[in-house]
Design an enzyme around this catalytic site. Structure first.
Site, PDB file in Angstrom:
ATOM      1  N   TYR A  51    -138.385  30.088 -72.891  1.00 30.32           N
ATOM      2  CA  TYR A  51    -137.895  30.092 -74.280  1.00 30.32           C
ATOM      3  C   TYR A  51    -136.498  30.649 -74.321  1.00 30.32           C
ATOM      4  CZ  TYR A  51    -141.182  28.531 -77.801  1.00 30.32           C
ATOM      5  OH  TYR A  51    -141.922  27.751 -78.627  1.00 30.32           O
ATOM      6  N   GLU A  53    -134.307  30.548 -77.592  1.00 30.95           N
ATOM      7  CA  GLU A  53    -133.719  30.287 -78.915  1.00 30.95           C
ATOM      8  C   GLU A  53    -132.353  30.953 -79.013  1.00 30.95           C
ATOM      9  OE1 GLU A  53    -136.446  31.277 -82.050  1.00 30.95           O
ATOM     10  OE2 GLU A  53    -137.980  29.980 -81.199  1.00 30.95           O
ATOM     11  N   ASP A 197    -122.571   7.552 -85.108  1.00 31.18           N
ATOM     12  CA  ASP A 197    -123.777   7.642 -84.274  1.00 31.18           C
ATOM     13  C   ASP A 197    -123.634   6.559 -83.205  1.00 31.18           C
ATOM     14  OD1 ASP A 197    -126.241   7.362 -83.104  1.00 31.18           O
ATOM     15  OD2 ASP A 197    -127.378   7.379 -84.983  1.00 31.18           O
ATOM     16  N   THR A 223    -127.827   9.764 -78.646  1.00 29.26           N
ATOM     17  CA  THR A 223    -128.975  10.053 -77.791  1.00 29.26           C
ATOM     18  C   THR A 223    -128.470  10.006 -76.346  1.00 29.26           C
ATOM     19  OG1 THR A 223    -129.536   7.716 -77.952  1.00 29.26           O
ATOM     20  CG2 THR A 223    -130.842   9.233 -79.280  1.00 29.26           C
ATOM     21  N   LYS A 226    -130.123   6.177 -73.608  1.00 26.59           N
ATOM     22  CA  LYS A 226    -129.887   4.728 -73.720  1.00 26.59           C
ATOM     23  C   LYS A 226    -128.848   4.325 -72.661  1.00 26.59           C
ATOM     24  CE  LYS A 226    -131.369   4.422 -78.546  1.00 26.59           C
ATOM     25  NZ  LYS A 226    -131.362   5.743 -79.210  1.00 26.59           N
ATOM     26  N   ARG A 232    -134.601  11.575 -72.237  1.00 21.53           N
ATOM     27  CA  ARG A 232    -134.683  11.507 -73.698  1.00 21.53           C
ATOM     28  C   ARG A 232    -134.069  12.790 -74.249  1.00 21.53           C
ATOM     29  NH1 ARG A 232    -137.588   7.114 -74.171  1.00 21.53           N
ATOM     30  NH2 ARG A 232    -137.159   7.031 -76.379  1.00 21.53           N
TER      31      ARG A 232
HETATM   32  N1  DSN Z   1    -135.394   3.469 -81.502  1.00 21.55           N
HETATM   33  C1  DSN Z   1    -134.034   3.236 -81.126  1.00 21.55           C
HETATM   34  C2  DSN Z   1    -133.788   1.814 -80.804  1.00 21.55           C
HETATM   35  O1  DSN Z   1    -134.674   1.211 -80.225  1.00 21.55           O
HETATM   36  O2  DSN Z   1    -132.736   1.286 -81.083  1.00 21.55           O
HETATM   37  C3  DSN Z   1    -133.075   3.735 -82.126  1.00 21.55           C
HETATM   38  O3  DSN Z   1    -133.324   5.078 -82.301  1.00 21.55           O
END
Ligand code: DSN
Length: 428
Positions: A51, A53, A197, A223, A226, A232
């Protein structure tokens, strides 16, 4: 996974089955990718036990000597790679990252302008059932009917009429370049903050295949799993921590955006950061700084264009007629299939895609008129343009002859030969 095999054969067996599915199929959901084994090792480490925080040097728990160094290293790598003044690497994933930005910049009831979910935006860009549409007043922009692309003059008119406090740009299903400079000028004209974003295109921004939002946006979220090819997770990047709108609009108090973002994550929204995730993000940032990552980004786009060409040559219709990035949307209107049926059909032979709304879709979200395809994961496996043309022909044949068992058998054979030529995780 020796211990797991002994202690929990059920879970072990299912993980093995998923590994085989990933190995033997074509993973074409544009938001998915395959991390390196190094990323997975960091993710599966003892860091999950701790932990912490707070932030490096300012924790609510003891014993954070090494966690502090890991988070600091990760933040430093992110700042250097993206050329930003501040990075928060603690968001659990993309939605909490965006939620934290809203929390940092807005009061409940403030107006947000984002891209409509049904036209390529994300749930957190103001969708009415999401927090972003329930706790804030949200309005949306979309694409134009005639060319299925953003028209920045139209966005400007909506912004001038609605006077949002925050404009969100970025998309999950838009196959074309996003003009961040145009969004900046719109935001300036109406005195709004600009959030970019870039979750889908981060890898392409880093490889130079897409314009960077850093010179234009007040805050950037992404994120990490991707096109960046990490675990993730998510990051919030602050290009200039001093509030640039202050000077322009003579606000009484100059706001420290970095401080607002950090406070929005904790204590505002989250508790303890996922330290194993932070370390794994750090590993992926190191990988993304390698020269080979730029080649990866270039190849993603080349592969998407080759796929788009082969689908079009085979008679399928693509939203906007093609792609500039890592994804494309097939309008199934001229086949006999809905998106849901097409997704299931392709799944039968091991091609994983997702059903998706197309702009001005007459059908419902759970059974829309399109499918969304992407090339990041196959590019990680080493697929090149020639492979993508074979993939395109195979997909087109499946969609055009959905009941023909010989087409399915041929597709299975093709997929076996492609996946064997580009093995996934051979070390495992
Ligand atoms: N779920 C994602 C996507 O597949 O584009 C976006 O957050």
């Amino acid at each position: 996974m020796q211990q797991l095999t002994i202690q929990d054969p059920d879970i072990t067996k299912l993980i093995g089955a998923e590994l085989n599915r990933q190995r033997q199929g074509l993973e074409m959901i544009p938001s998915e990718n395959f991390t390196s084994l190094a990323v997975m090792e960091a993710l599966g480490s003892v860091l999950t036990n701790k932990y912490s925080e707070g932030y490096p040097g300012k924790r609510y728990y003891g014993g954070n000597e090494f966690i502090d160094q890991i988070e600091e290293l990760c933040r430093t790598r992110a700042k250097k790679l993206f050329g930003v003044e501040h990075a928060n690497v603690q968001p659990y994933s993309g939605s909490p990252a965006n939620q934290a930005v809203y929390f940092a910049l807005l009061e409940p009831g403030d107006m947000v302008l984002g891209m409509a979910l049904a036209q390529g935006g994300h749930l957190t860009h103001g969708y009415k059932l999401n927090f972003s549409g329930r706790f804030y007043r949200s309005v949306s922009y979309g694409v134009e009917k005639e060319n299925e692309r953003l028209d920045y003059d139209v966005v400007r008119e909506i912004a001038k009429k609605e006077k949002p406090k925050l404009i969100v740009c970025g998309a999950t299903a838009y196959p074309r370049v996003i003009d961040f400079a145009a969004f900046r000028s719109i935001a300036d004209e109406v005195g709004a903050y600009l959030l970019a974003d870039i979750s889908h295109i981060t890898g392409l921004v880093l490889s130079g295949d897409h314009q960077s939002p850093v010179p234009y946006a007040d805050i950037v979220t992404t994120t990490t799993h991707k096109t960046l090819r990490g675990p993730r997770g998510a990051m919030i990047l602050v290009p200039h921590s001093a509030d640039r709108l202050h000077d322009r609009y003579h606000q009484s108090t100059k706001r420290d955006l970095a401080g607002l973002v950090d406070a929005a994550i904790i204590p505002g929204l989250q508790g303890g950061p996922h330290n194993h995730q932070t370390a794994a993000i750090g590993v992926s940032l190191k990988e993304a700084a390698e020269p080979s990552f730029a080649d990866y980004g270039h190849q993603i786009v080349k592969n998407a264009k080759a796929l788009a060409e082969s689908l079009t040559e085979a008679g399928l219709t693509l939203v906007t007629g093609g792609t500039d990035n890592h994804l494309l949307l097939v309008n199934l209107g001229n086949t006999k299939l809905s998106g849901k049926v097409a997704e299931t059909l392709l799944d039968e032979v091991g091609i994983t895609v997702n059903k998706n709304m197309i702009p001005f879709d007459p059908r419902k979200p759970m059974d829309p008129s399109g499918i969304r395809l992407g090339t990041p994961a196959l590019t990680t496996r080493g697929f090149t343009e020639d492979d993508m043309r074979i993939v395109g022909k195979t997909i087109a044949a499946m969609l055009q002859c959905p009941d023909d068992e010989s087409v399915k058998a041929e597709a299975r054979k093709t997929i076996r030969s492609l996946t064997e030529a580009h093995p996934l995780y051979p070390e495992l």
